[in-house]
Write an enzyme that holds these catalytic residues in place. Structure first.
Site, mmCIF file in Angstrom:
data_model
loop_
_atom_site.group_PDB
_atom_site.id
_atom_site.type_symbol
_atom_site.label_atom_id
_atom_site.label_comp_id
_atom_site.label_asym_id
_atom_site.label_seq_id
_atom_site.Cartn_x
_atom_site.Cartn_y
_atom_site.Cartn_z
ATOM 1 N N HIS A 186 -52.519 53.857 -22.286
ATOM 2 C CA HIS A 186 -53.860 53.852 -21.698
ATOM 3 C C HIS A 186 -54.923 53.408 -22.687
ATOM 4 C CE1 HIS A 186 -53.187 54.783 -17.558
ATOM 5 N NE2 HIS A 186 -52.007 55.151 -18.049
ATOM 6 N N CYS A 483 -50.494 44.237 -10.275
ATOM 7 C CA CYS A 483 -51.704 44.843 -10.834
ATOM 8 C C CYS A 483 -51.428 45.512 -12.169
ATOM 9 C CB CYS A 483 -52.338 45.823 -9.857
ATOM 10 S SG CYS A 483 -51.324 47.288 -9.572
#
Ligand code: PEP
Ligand code: MG
Length: 554
Positions: A186, A483
């Site tokens: 992340h 995505c």
């Protein structure tokens, strides 16, 4: 922080995970202080002075940050100024403890009381731990731990960054360099979202001296130290010129012969949705990660708050694919109170949270439907971590019953890719999350810096799963997009187009280079590249990576 600060003379190499170049002085994120054995700690401040220094620093940051972040920092400053905490530590000093151990013990007692109180209070324990680290560092005269904010532009060097750290970075950060972290961690995703050049898994980064002038290349993964101020200025000017050149790129995604591949944006909130990005040819939002709304929360955001947040996005852009809450493992959300699991990446996460807390999804779907009604838009809504056609069917039924017109699912689990045709019989579209699909296909933790070669989205096994989905989409006449982070890689974009993917969704900064890459190939050339990639003959970004010292774990 390691003792080898200043040990780097010239060059380091890690994984470039967010493209772009930057140069500037290093500011290191200090690690939590290690308490010396009792009786040996050298104190530079009293307990009261240490706590006051922490409160002052947090106050100053609150004033600079403003808004919601400022309020959180202000609340933390108030906790540091709590007289009960100070008096408890001062009493321990009177009993003979040095200030660092006295603070450690006083914070521990406070912490136990909070944890025992449970619920909301227990969740504040993490805030207290942060304050404890700051206060102990302050009395020992060590650098303040946590995200730095020196008040001037800098290259942030850290062992690793949590999502909360990355979200709280000031606008002065020029680039990120971390010793840990993987290509789909992340940290990497948030860095790309902010257009910050980033290099992760950069062994030896903590050896860069505070203030050293470095150049960072977030594409090649190179970090060069020992720069002269003139070189810094030149690199910054070149990087700005390249940004200007790419920002001139416009229009929808097309191959050289006009085959359309929609170019979409990945966002975490309305704040990520710049009007210029839409003007510059982003054709909509392909992934709205809603968990940012829930991050750092002590309770579920209420219905009205959710409606407002979703409506803000729909108003800014009518063509949005929303992903319902994707919690668990790499995105822990304390308020869900999920049970501890021995193997959380394979446990209750994504849509599976619904098995324990169905009301969370019900509220979210109702809020999405209401936001759509209020804005007169028709968002698409998809679920993360779907593994079977039955899960897809159940989700589609719930979403349609809530009033959502277009329903899809993410393909992140190999089982779902294998059943793409059956799943497409239940939903209107698929969106392939290559970050998790890579992780689960290769049984390789997406945050693991030593497994980057397995997490390479050009691996033929992963591309064959993408092809299965794309071909199921062609047969069903339904769109299949990507995505995951692979969508924003200009070297992969033509291959994905050649496999039959109908849209690519990425961070805004990645979009111009992907548009250029598509425009540089005909559809036939893309298909030829795809055939070669599927065979494994072409484009392997990384060979097998060795797990040397310091690269062993995430
Ligand atoms: C993915 O897994 O590819 C994805 C887009 O979801 P996330 O990175 O948020 O898990
Ligand atoms: Mg995912």
């Amino acid at each position: 922080m390691t003792d080898d600060a200043g040990a780097v003379d010239r060059g380091l190499r890690g994984l470039g995970v967010s493209p772009g170049r930057a140069a500037g002085p290093v500011v290191r994120m200090a690690a939590p202080p290690v308490l010396p054995p009792p009786g040996t700690a050298h104190s530079e401040r009293t307990v009261g002075e240490g706590l006051a220094a922490v409160a002052d620093e947090l106050e100053a940051r609150a004033a600079r940050a403003g808004g919601a972040a400022g309020e959180i920092l202000e609340a933390q400053a108030m906790m540091a100024a709590d007289p009960m905490l100070r008096e408890a530590a001062e009493d321990l000093v009177k009993e003979g403890l040095d200030p660092a151990h006295a603070l450690d013990a006083a914070f521990a007692t406070h912490r136990e009381a909070l944890v025992a109180a449970g619920g909301y209070f227990a969740e504040r324990a993490a805030d207290l731990d942060d304050l404890r680290n700051r206060a102990v560092a302050a009395v020992l005269g060590l650098p303040m731990p946590g995200v730095p904010d020196p008040g001037h532009p800098f290259v942030l060097v850290a062992e690793d960054l949590s999502p909360a750290d990355t979200a709280g970075l000031s606008g002065d950060v020029l680039a990120l360099v971390t010793e840990k972290g993987g290509p789909t961690s992340h940290t990497a995703i948030l860095a790309r979202g902010r257009g910050l050049p980033a290099v992760v898994a950069c062994e030896g980064a903590l050896g860069l001296a505070e203030g050293a002038l470095v150049a960072v290349d977030g594409g090649s993964g190179e970090v060069v130290a020992g720069l002269e101020p003139g070189e810094v200025a030149r690199i910054q000017a070149e990087a700005a010129a390249e940004r200007t050149r790419l920002s001139g790129s416009r229009g929808p995604g097309r191959t050289a012969d006009g085959h359309p591949v929609k170019l979409l944006l990945n966002i975490g909130s309305a704040a990520d949705l710049e009007v210029e990005d839409l003007g510059a040819g982003a054709e909509g939002v392909g992934l709205f990660r809603t968990e940012l709304l829930y991050l750092g929360r002590r309770s579920t955001p209420g219905f009205d708050e959710q409606v407002a947040a979703y409506a803000a996005v729909f108003r800014a852009c009518p063509d949005v694919v929303v992903r319902t809450l994707d919690a668990g493992t790499d995105k822990p959300l304390p308020f869900l109170d999920l049970p501890d699991e021995p193997n959380p990446a394979l446990g209750i996460r994504g849509l599976r949270v619904d098995r324990l807390r169905p009301e969370v999804l019900d509220t979210q779907l109702a809020a999405l439907a209401e936001a759509a009604r209020a804005t007169g838009t028709e968002p698409s809504v998809m679920a993360p971590m779907v593994a079977t056609a039955a899960e897809a069917a159940a989700f589609a039924e719930r979403a349609r019953a809530a009033g959502i017109a277009r329903v899809g699912v993410m393909i992140e689990v190999p089982a779902a890719a294998l059943l793409a045709a059956e799943i497409l019989a239940e939903v209107d579209f698929l969106s392939i999350g290559t970050n998790d699909l890579g992780q689960y296909t290769f049984a390789a933790d997406r945050q693991h810096p030593g497994l980057a070669d397995l997490l390479d989205p050009a691996q033929p096994a992963l591309l064959r799963l993408v092809e299965l989905c794309a071909s199921a989409g062609r047969t069903a006449g339904k769109p299949v997009g990507v995505c995951g982070e692979a969508a924003g890689d200009p070297r992969l974009a033509p291959i994905l187009a050649g496999l039959g993917v109908t849209s690519l969704s990425m961070s805004a900064v990645a979009l111009p280079a992907v548009r250029e890459a598509l425009a540089g190939h005909t559809l036939e050339a893309c298909q030829e590249l795809a055939r070669e990639a599927l065979s494994g003959r072409r484009y392997q970004r990384s060979a097998v990576v060795t797990c040397g010292p310091g690269r062993g774990g995430p």
